[in-house]
Scaffold this motif. Structure first.
Motif, PDB file in Angstrom:
ATOM      1  N   SER A  36     -45.722 -12.426 -40.378  1.00 41.94           N
ATOM      2  CA  SER A  36     -45.468 -10.985 -40.400  1.00 41.94           C
ATOM      3  C   SER A  36     -44.745 -10.550 -39.129  1.00 41.94           C
ATOM      4  N   ILE A  37     -45.150 -11.087 -38.009  1.00 42.95           N
ATOM      5  CA  ILE A  37     -44.500 -10.750 -36.732  1.00 42.95           C
ATOM      6  C   ILE A  37     -43.052 -11.237 -36.743  1.00 42.95           C
ATOM      7  N   GLN A  38     -42.835 -12.476 -37.219  1.00 44.54           N
ATOM      8  CA  GLN A  38     -41.483 -13.027 -37.287  1.00 44.54           C
ATOM      9  C   GLN A  38     -40.598 -12.200 -38.214  1.00 44.54           C
ATOM     10  N   GLU A  39     -41.138 -11.791 -39.359  1.00 45.76           N
ATOM     11  CA  GLU A  39     -40.371 -10.976 -40.301  1.00 45.76           C
ATOM     12  C   GLU A  39     -40.006  -9.627 -39.681  1.00 45.76           C
ATOM     13  N   LYS A  40     -40.960  -9.052 -38.948  1.00 48.76           N
ATOM     14  CA  LYS A  40     -40.700  -7.766 -38.292  1.00 48.76           C
ATOM     15  C   LYS A  40     -39.613  -7.930 -37.237  1.00 48.76           C
ATOM     16  N   GLU A  41     -39.692  -9.027 -36.468  1.00 52.06           N
ATOM     17  CA  GLU A  41     -38.664  -9.284 -35.451  1.00 52.06           C
ATOM     18  C   GLU A  41     -37.300  -9.478 -36.096  1.00 52.06           C
TER      19      GLU A  41
END
Length: 140
Positions: free
Chosen positions: A114-119
């Motif tokens: 989720s963090i990677q997708e947001k980034e």
């Protein structure tokens, strides 16, 4: 009436549980229920030859019970018994520990994703803004 856990395990043919219980509380071998039956009697009466052999191997008999035995003494023996290496309860607990670890790992992985997708989305939005700014400057 008055059956112990060993009586139930013996009647139902649970050799591993009988072995575990006897290792934890040897006193169980000589306890009789209200009908005067030991766990060995149950094993024999119910055709559980594996359980009968296990109980005999640990010294179980269909003889008289020691009058000094009491539920208190048995409870104290169980509480103070050292852990048994091949404790079936540990075998039951293991899968739950593994499931918990797998669930925590999956949650951690999902959070990281989720963090990677947001980034990635933020980077895409930033690139889009830069493109629009550059396009609008060139258009002017």
């Amino acid at each position: 009436f008055g059956d112990t856990a060993l009586h139930f395990a013996a009647r139902n043919g649970h050799v591993e549980i009988c072995d575990y219980l006897v290792k934890k509380a040897h006193t169980l071998l000589s306890l009789k229920n209200q009908m005067g039956q030991t766990a060995l009697n149950y094993a024999i009466d119910n055709g559980q030859s594996g359980v009968a052999a296990c109980i005999r191997m640990h010294g179980g008999q269909a003889g008289e019970v020691d009058p000094q035995l009491s539920l208190y003494n048995l409870t104290m023996e169980l509480i103070n018994a050292p852990p048994v290496h091949d404790d079936p309860l540990l075998q039951i607990k293991k899968p739950f520990v593994i499931i918990k670890q797998e669930r925590e790992a999956a949650e951690k992985e999902a959070k990281l994703k989720s963090i990677q997708e947001k980034e990635q989305k933020d980077e895409h939005d930033q690139n889009t803004r830069l493109f629009l700014v550059n396009y609008s400057i060139e258009s002017v």
